[in-house]
Write a protein that holds these residues in place. Structure first.
Motif, PDB file in Angstrom:
ATOM      1  N   THR A  30      81.400  30.109 174.054  1.00  0.00           N
ATOM      2  CA  THR A  30      81.935  30.876 173.063  1.00  0.00           C
ATOM      3  C   THR A  30      82.007  30.749 171.868  1.00  0.00           C
ATOM      4  N   GLY A  31      81.379  29.901 171.624  1.00  0.00           N
ATOM      5  CA  GLY A  31      80.268  29.922 170.184  1.00  0.00           C
ATOM      6  C   GLY A  31      79.159  30.860 169.526  1.00  0.00           C
ATOM      7  N   SER A  32      78.457  30.550 168.717  1.00  0.00           N
ATOM      8  CA  SER A  32      77.499  31.360 168.476  1.00  0.00           C
ATOM      9  C   SER A  32      76.280  30.801 168.821  1.00  0.00           C
ATOM     10  N   LYS A  33      75.502  31.968 169.296  1.00  0.00           N
ATOM     11  CA  LYS A  33      75.298  31.668 170.168  1.00  0.00           C
ATOM     12  C   LYS A  33      73.794  31.654 169.724  1.00  0.00           C
ATOM     13  N   ASP A  34      73.688  31.917 167.992  1.00  0.00           N
ATOM     14  CA  ASP A  34      71.904  30.759 167.641  1.00  0.00           C
ATOM     15  C   ASP A  34      71.951  29.926 167.161  1.00  0.00           C
ATOM     16  N   GLU A  35      72.773  29.151 167.046  1.00  0.00           N
ATOM     17  CA  GLU A  35      73.231  27.274 167.583  1.00  0.00           C
ATOM     18  C   GLU A  35      72.729  27.671 168.845  1.00  0.00           C
ATOM     19  N   LEU A  36      73.558  27.667 169.289  1.00  0.00           N
ATOM     20  CA  LEU A  36      73.568  27.337 171.493  1.00  0.00           C
ATOM     21  C   LEU A  36      72.104  27.265 171.735  1.00  0.00           C
ATOM     22  N   ALA A  37      71.379  28.501 171.143  1.00  0.00           N
ATOM     23  CA  ALA A  37      69.878  28.732 171.863  1.00  0.00           C
ATOM     24  C   ALA A  37      69.055  27.950 170.795  1.00  0.00           C
ATOM     25  N   ALA A  38      69.602  27.165 169.797  1.00  0.00           N
ATOM     26  CA  ALA A  38      68.595  25.785 169.614  1.00  0.00           C
ATOM     27  C   ALA A  38      69.088  24.584 169.986  1.00  0.00           C
ATOM     28  N   LEU A  39      70.126  24.325 170.242  1.00  0.00           N
ATOM     29  CA  LEU A  39      70.487  22.959 171.280  1.00  0.00           C
ATOM     30  C   LEU A  39      70.097  23.442 172.572  1.00  0.00           C
ATOM     31  N   GLY A  40      70.489  24.344 173.413  1.00  0.00           N
ATOM     32  CA  GLY A  40      69.209  24.578 174.341  1.00  0.00           C
ATOM     33  C   GLY A  40      67.687  24.980 174.387  1.00  0.00           C
ATOM     34  N   ARG A  41      66.809  24.563 173.271  1.00  0.00           N
ATOM     35  CA  ARG A  41      65.738  24.611 173.956  1.00  0.00           C
ATOM     36  C   ARG A  41      65.299  23.008 173.433  1.00  0.00           C
ATOM     37  N   GLN A  42      66.097  22.420 172.737  1.00  0.00           N
ATOM     38  CA  GLN A  42      66.044  21.434 172.577  1.00  0.00           C
ATOM     39  C   GLN A  42      66.239  20.611 173.663  1.00  0.00           C
ATOM     40  N   ILE A  43      67.786  20.592 174.313  1.00  0.00           N
ATOM     41  CA  ILE A  43      67.973  19.793 175.574  1.00  0.00           C
ATOM     42  C   ILE A  43      66.486  20.123 176.496  1.00  0.00           C
ATOM     43  N   ALA A  44      65.737  21.585 176.693  1.00  0.00           N
ATOM     44  CA  ALA A  44      64.628  21.846 176.934  1.00  0.00           C
ATOM     45  C   ALA A  44      63.619  21.131 177.331  1.00  0.00           C
ATOM     46  N   MET A  45      63.331  20.737 175.954  1.00  0.00           N
ATOM     47  CA  MET A  45      61.532  20.320 175.544  1.00  0.00           C
ATOM     48  C   MET A  45      62.449  18.483 175.980  1.00  0.00           C
ATOM     49  N   GLU A  82      79.434  20.847 169.315  1.00  0.00           N
ATOM     50  CA  GLU A  82      80.645  21.495 168.945  1.00  0.00           C
ATOM     51  C   GLU A  82      81.086  22.225 167.755  1.00  0.00           C
ATOM     52  N   GLY A  83      80.748  21.277 166.781  1.00  0.00           N
ATOM     53  CA  GLY A  83      80.986  22.155 165.311  1.00  0.00           C
ATOM     54  C   GLY A  83      80.321  22.970 164.885  1.00  0.00           C
ATOM     55  N   LYS A  84      79.229  22.828 165.367  1.00  0.00           N
ATOM     56  CA  LYS A  84      78.527  23.647 164.911  1.00  0.00           C
ATOM     57  C   LYS A  84      78.387  25.317 165.021  1.00  0.00           C
ATOM     58  N   VAL A  85      78.967  25.142 165.962  1.00  0.00           N
ATOM     59  CA  VAL A  85      78.781  25.898 167.648  1.00  0.00           C
ATOM     60  C   VAL A  85      80.278  27.007 167.374  1.00  0.00           C
ATOM     61  N   GLY A  86      81.010  26.298 167.154  1.00  0.00           N
ATOM     62  CA  GLY A  86      82.525  26.417 166.776  1.00  0.00           C
ATOM     63  C   GLY A  86      83.348  26.523 167.900  1.00  0.00           C
TER      64      GLY A  86
END
Length: 307
Positions: A174-189, A268-272
């Motif tokens: 439910t946290g920040s979608k921008d932060e999630l997207a950045a993390l998700g791209r790193q994991i996808a790589m 999770e801290g960044k995402v909130g």
């Protein structure tokens, strides 16, 4: 008794890195069964092959498309890489990806879906007629979340969203979608680079785990180790194996001091809010498809009546 050909020995050698004579013996001992021969070599300590090595052969493109909280990857094959650089073919693959977002990941359903006045299957047939090369929609897979993001990464991209490898990753939060997207791209790589077999140990195919345990146990049994010791060694070996092949336990390529699971927890801290890595899909072009190799010089000689 199966006939062991030079091509079979060569294939086993390429998969395992073991010498030709040992490969030939392994195939003879296992009646030509390639996978049994790989296991036989591993039990003898001759091969370090950890898993099956599929030969990537087919040409074409992978599309990775994300829309809202849903993502899809599709593979469309062609006969040559030349066609993969064709703008009409690229447009076809991109269109199929867009259709799959709405139609789902069943190949037959995608092919039956309408694009304007025609179906996707008819669009593929029209492209075949125009370009003059066979094409096929081979497979598709999708992920979705109720709340979170689907991140994507395309490797060796020819244009945006199309390339030789496509990855999508599902993060629920439910946290920040921008932060999630950045993390998700790193994991996808990371997924593209590390090719995990499953999300976690519980998600692994039980048959794959059984086979791994069997290989390890037989190897140490042949070394004369007692059964009680073998059981402990195998248990320890499985933990190492899980760290190699499961996404959450793999060392994160962006910070190998921590696992992917730890990296998600730390974010999770960044995402909130809490984050759940819910799934991933990784498609590499042509994986699992055998491609017939040809000797071009021999073909020319034969055509000229010299061979």
């Amino acid at each position: 008794m199966a006939t062991i050909t030079a091509a079979m020995v060569k294939d086993l050698r390429e998969k395992t890195g073991v010498g030709m004579m040992d490969c030939k013996q392994a195939l003879n001992e296992n009646n030509g069964d390639m996978e049994a021969a790989v296991d036989w070599l591993r039990k003898k300590g001759l091969s370090k092959a950890a898993k099956k090595a599929g030969r990537v052969a087919a040409e074409g493109l992978i599309a990775a498309v994300v829309s809202g909280t849903k993502g899809v990857v599709v593979e469309v094959n062609s006969e040559t890489d030349f066609v993969a650089r064709n703008e009409q073919f690229q447009g076809l693959v991109k269109m199929i990806g867009q259709v799959a977002i709405k139609a789902g990941d069943d190949v037959e359903t995608i092919k039956a879906a309408k694009v304007g006045d025609i179906t996707v299957e008819r669009a593929i047939q029209d492209a075949i007629a125009t370009i003059g090369e066979n094409m096929t929609l081979r497979r598709a897979a999708s992920l979705s979340v109720n709340d979170g993001v689907i991140a994507s990464y395309v490797h060796n991209a020819v244009i945006d969203g199309l390339g030789k490898m496509g990855v999508i990753v599902a993060l629920e939060s439910t946290g920040s979608k921008d932060e999630l997207a950045a993390l998700g791209r790193q994991i996808a790589m990371h997924v593209a680079a590390s090719n995990p077999q499953a999300l976690d140990a519980a998600s692994l195919d039980p048959e794959v785990v059984r086979r791994e345990k069997d290989v390890m146990a037989d190897k140490y049994r042949q070394q004369g180790k007692p059964d009680a010791m073998i059981e402990k060694i195998v248990e320890s070996g499985l933990k190492t194996y899980y760290k190699e092949v499961t996404l959450l336990e793999q060392a994160f390529i962006h910070d190998n001091a921590k696992s992917v699971g730890q990296a998600v927890k730390d974010a999770e801290g960044k995402v909130g809010a809490p984050i759940k890595l819910a799934g991933f899909v990784r498609y590499a072009l042509g994986e699992g498809i055998e491609k017939q190799e040809s000797d071009f010089a021999a073909e020319v000689a034969a055509a000229a009546g010299q061979g």
